[in-house]
Design an enzyme around this catalytic site. Structure first.
Site, PDB file in Angstrom:
ATOM      1  CG  ASP A  32      66.724  -0.327 -25.178  1.00  0.00           C
ATOM      2  OD1 ASP A  32      67.457   0.247 -24.345  1.00  0.00           O
ATOM      3  OD2 ASP A  32      66.060  -1.351 -24.898  1.00  0.00           O
ATOM      4  CB  SER A 136      79.859  -6.482 -14.471  1.00  0.00           C
ATOM      5  OG  SER A 136      79.460  -6.680 -13.123  1.00  0.00           O
ATOM      6  CE1 TYR A 160      76.567  -9.075 -14.158  1.00  0.00           C
ATOM      7  CE2 TYR A 160      75.610  -9.083 -16.344  1.00  0.00           C
ATOM      8  CZ  TYR A 160      76.236  -8.419 -15.308  1.00  0.00           C
ATOM      9  OH  TYR A 160      76.530  -7.078 -15.445  1.00  0.00           O
ATOM     10  CE  LYS A 164      77.765  -7.394 -18.704  1.00  0.00           C
ATOM     11  NZ  LYS A 164      77.509  -6.359 -19.725  1.00  0.00           N
ATOM     12  CG  PHE A 229      70.052 -10.882   0.949  1.00  0.00           C
ATOM     13  CD1 PHE A 229      70.167 -10.251  -0.288  1.00  0.00           C
ATOM     14  CD2 PHE A 229      68.817 -11.417   1.305  1.00  0.00           C
ATOM     15  CE1 PHE A 229      69.076 -10.173  -1.159  1.00  0.00           C
ATOM     16  CE2 PHE A 229      67.726 -11.341   0.451  1.00  0.00           C
ATOM     17  CZ  PHE A 229      67.853 -10.725  -0.784  1.00  0.00           C
TER      18      PHE A 229
HETATM   19  C1  WQD Z   1      74.299  -5.154  -2.734  1.00  0.00           C
HETATM   20  C2  WQD Z   1      74.324  -5.602  -1.278  1.00  0.00           C
HETATM   21  C3  WQD Z   1      73.408  -7.784  -0.951  1.00  0.00           C
HETATM   22  C4  WQD Z   1      69.319  -6.744  -2.095  1.00  0.00           C
HETATM   23  C5  WQD Z   1      75.063  -6.861  -8.407  1.00  0.00           C
HETATM   24  C6  WQD Z   1      75.665  -7.561  -9.560  1.00  0.00           C
HETATM   25  C7  WQD Z   1      76.704  -6.700 -10.187  1.00  0.00           C
HETATM   26  C8  WQD Z   1      76.136  -5.347 -10.549  1.00  0.00           C
HETATM   27  C9  WQD Z   1      75.492  -4.708  -9.338  1.00  0.00           C
HETATM   28  C10 WQD Z   1      75.594  -5.569 -12.888  1.00  0.00           C
HETATM   29  C11 WQD Z   1      74.723  -7.056  -1.150  1.00  0.00           C
HETATM   30  C12 WQD Z   1      72.552  -6.740  -0.249  1.00  0.00           C
HETATM   31  C13 WQD Z   1      70.674  -6.693  -1.831  1.00  0.00           C
HETATM   32  C14 WQD Z   1      68.400  -6.968  -1.034  1.00  0.00           C
HETATM   33  C15 WQD Z   1      70.240  -7.047   0.506  1.00  0.00           C
HETATM   34  N1  WQD Z   1      75.220  -5.465 -11.615  1.00  0.00           N
HETATM   35  N2  WQD Z   1      71.117  -6.838  -0.545  1.00  0.00           N
HETATM   36  N3  WQD Z   1      68.901  -7.111   0.224  1.00  0.00           N
HETATM   37  O1  WQD Z   1      75.110  -8.133  -5.589  1.00  0.00           O
HETATM   38  O2  WQD Z   1      76.768  -6.279  -5.070  1.00  0.00           O
HETATM   39  O3  WQD Z   1      76.040  -6.638  -7.424  1.00  0.00           O
HETATM   40  O4  WQD Z   1      74.526  -5.631  -8.847  1.00  0.00           O
HETATM   41  O5  WQD Z   1      76.691  -5.498 -13.338  1.00  0.00           O
HETATM   42  O6  WQD Z   1      77.137  -7.365 -11.335  1.00  0.00           O
HETATM   43  O7  WQD Z   1      76.307  -8.716  -9.056  1.00  0.00           O
HETATM   44  O8  WQD Z   1      74.453  -5.694  -5.782  1.00  0.00           O
HETATM   45  O9  WQD Z   1      72.497  -4.438  -5.029  1.00  0.00           O
HETATM   46  O10 WQD Z   1      72.262  -6.943  -5.443  1.00  0.00           O
HETATM   47  O11 WQD Z   1      73.534  -6.119  -3.468  1.00  0.00           O
HETATM   48  O12 WQD Z   1      70.661  -7.191   1.660  1.00  0.00           O
HETATM   49  O13 WQD Z   1      67.152  -7.029  -1.215  1.00  0.00           O
HETATM   50  O14 WQD Z   1      73.002  -5.500  -0.744  1.00  0.00           O
HETATM   51  O15 WQD Z   1      73.539  -8.946  -0.155  1.00  0.00           O
HETATM   52  O16 WQD Z   1      75.488  -7.187   0.033  1.00  0.00           O
HETATM   53  P1  WQD Z   1      75.631  -6.776  -5.873  1.00  0.00           P
HETATM   54  P2  WQD Z   1      73.098  -5.803  -4.973  1.00  0.00           P
END
Ligand code: WQD
Length: 350
Positions: A32, A136, A160, A164, A229
């Site tokens: 790491d 992912s 990203y 992958k 969001f």
């Molecule tokens: C989850 C939900 C947001 C933050 C990502 C990557 C995916 C994986 C997991 C690596 C969504 C909402 C989020 C915030 C919010 N990672 N949200 N306010 O986008 O589903 O997936 O992380 O592999 O590849 O794409 O996860 O946790 O960012 O969002 O409302 O401050 O929460 O809109 O609906 P996501 P997330």
């Protein structure tokens, strides 16, 4: 028991998987570079597993061939150094922030693709042809149907996800080369939570991109409020739906996958690792409030670019092929995540 190289083993998913592998009796080398992790995580994993002589930590970068070579040729067991083969590699090391990948695609292609290429090259040189790859659900992009099966179109919408998908293609080419590769491509949905001890957990650098660590940091008083969001999605409560999976269920999936690869003929497995249960943002907020006993202030803002309304796994293949399914629910994800965050408000920097 197997000798395993864990790349990115000090990270969130990596550290929990190292713990599960140590508890199963395996011997580990962890490489790491700590760009988004801490050696403290490894110290605590070894302490939790009481496995002081079964984990060797190598500080190094998978993009640097000499570092990967160093991990392959040094294996400390019973206080003496001797050359030992690595039976398999669990490959977590990589960059994983969707938004960052758009502003910094060179790093994402460099670390995720070139780093994986370098790792695979050194593996082949050492005759190690068994790898479990951290893929992912992002590579599905905007899903055409939900739940999403493994044969859904691969249509990533950010660098990203593209990176992958590129590594998955490289692994498919290796599997097709019929040179004895045993490969698993595990497509994670949304890993959250922590080990119930509260000693290890998710510790993102800077402002969390993901929902769960952001909510945790609001509850710990590090953030003022959560920005949701969008509440105009076509869902029951207007907020987006995701498939959250406890990180220990995810770690268990890696152990079962590895044992399957080591016990069967050369092949490539591609498996979704998710719960199959969709939960909205506001459902997660409500459960976290119930678990931590305090309100999580939030405000509704506009949708985040690149988000989808609903992303949920069809993980039935993982259940039929390797006998894996999730066992922990949202309450346990929130309870364990809060156990970590409340005991470590500033993560490992504490
Ligand atoms: C989850 C939900 C947001 C933050 C990502 C990557 C995916 C994986 C997991 C690596 C969504 C909402 C989020 C915030 C919010 N990672 N949200 N306010 O986008 O589903 O997936 O992380 O592999 O590849 O794409 O996860 O946790 O960012 O969002 O409302 O401050 O929460 O809109 O609906 P996501 P997330």
């Amino acid at each position: 028991m197997a000798n395993l190289l864990i790349t990115g083993g000090a990270g969130f998913i990596g550290s929990h998987t190292c713990l599960v592998f140590l508890e199963a009796g395996h011997e580990l080398i962890v490489i790491d570079n700590f760009i988004n992790s801490s050696p403290e995580a490894i110290k605590r994993v070894v302490q939790l597993a009481d496995a002081h002589h079964r984990l060797t930590l190598v500080e190094g970068d998978i993009c640097v061939e000499a570092d990967v070579e160093k991990a392959f040729t040094s294996f400390r067991r019973k206080n003496f150094l001797f050359h030992s083969s690595i039976d398999a590699v669990i490959h977590f090391a990589g960059l994983k922030a969707v938004g960052e990948s758009r502003t910094n695609p060179l790093d994402y292609w460099g670390v995720n693709v070139n780093g994986s290429y370098t790792l695979l090259k050194v593996m082949a040189a050492h005759g190690c042809r068994t790898i479990v790859f951290s893929s992912s659900a992002t590579l599905y992009g905007y899903p055409q149907r939900v739940p999403i099966p493994e044969d859904a179109p691969i249509a990533p919408i950010n660098p990203y996800g593209q990176s992958k998908a590129a590594v998955e293609q490289l692994l498919a080419d290796l599997a097709a080369s019929e040179t004895g590769w045993r490969i698993a491509r595990l497509r994670y949905f949304n890993p959250v939570g922590a080990h119930p001890s509260g000693m290890i957990g998710e510790d993102p650098c800077g402002i969390p991109n993901n929902l769960f660590p952001f909510i945790s940091q609001v509850a710990a008083g590090r953030r003022i409020n959560l920005k949701v969001f969008g509440n105009d999605w076509p869902t029951f409560d207007g907020t987006a739906i995701r498939d959250y999976i406890h990180v220990l269920d995810l770690a268990a999936g890696h152990l079962i996958t590895l044992e399957t690869l080591l016990s069967e003929k050369p092949q490539m497995l591609t498996l979704n690792l998710g719960s199959g249960v969709g939960l909205s943002v506001l459902e997660v907020v409500a459960e976290f409030e119930a678990v931590c006993g305090q309100p999580i202030p939030y405000e509704i803002v506009t949708r985040r670019f690149g988000d989808a309304a609903k992303t949920v796994a069809d993980s039935s293949l993982a259940e039929t092929r390797i006998g894996w399914r999730t066992t922990r629910n949202l309450t346990e994800m929130c309870r364990d995540g809060w156990a970590w965050q409340s005991a470590n408000p500033y993560g490992y920097a504490n």
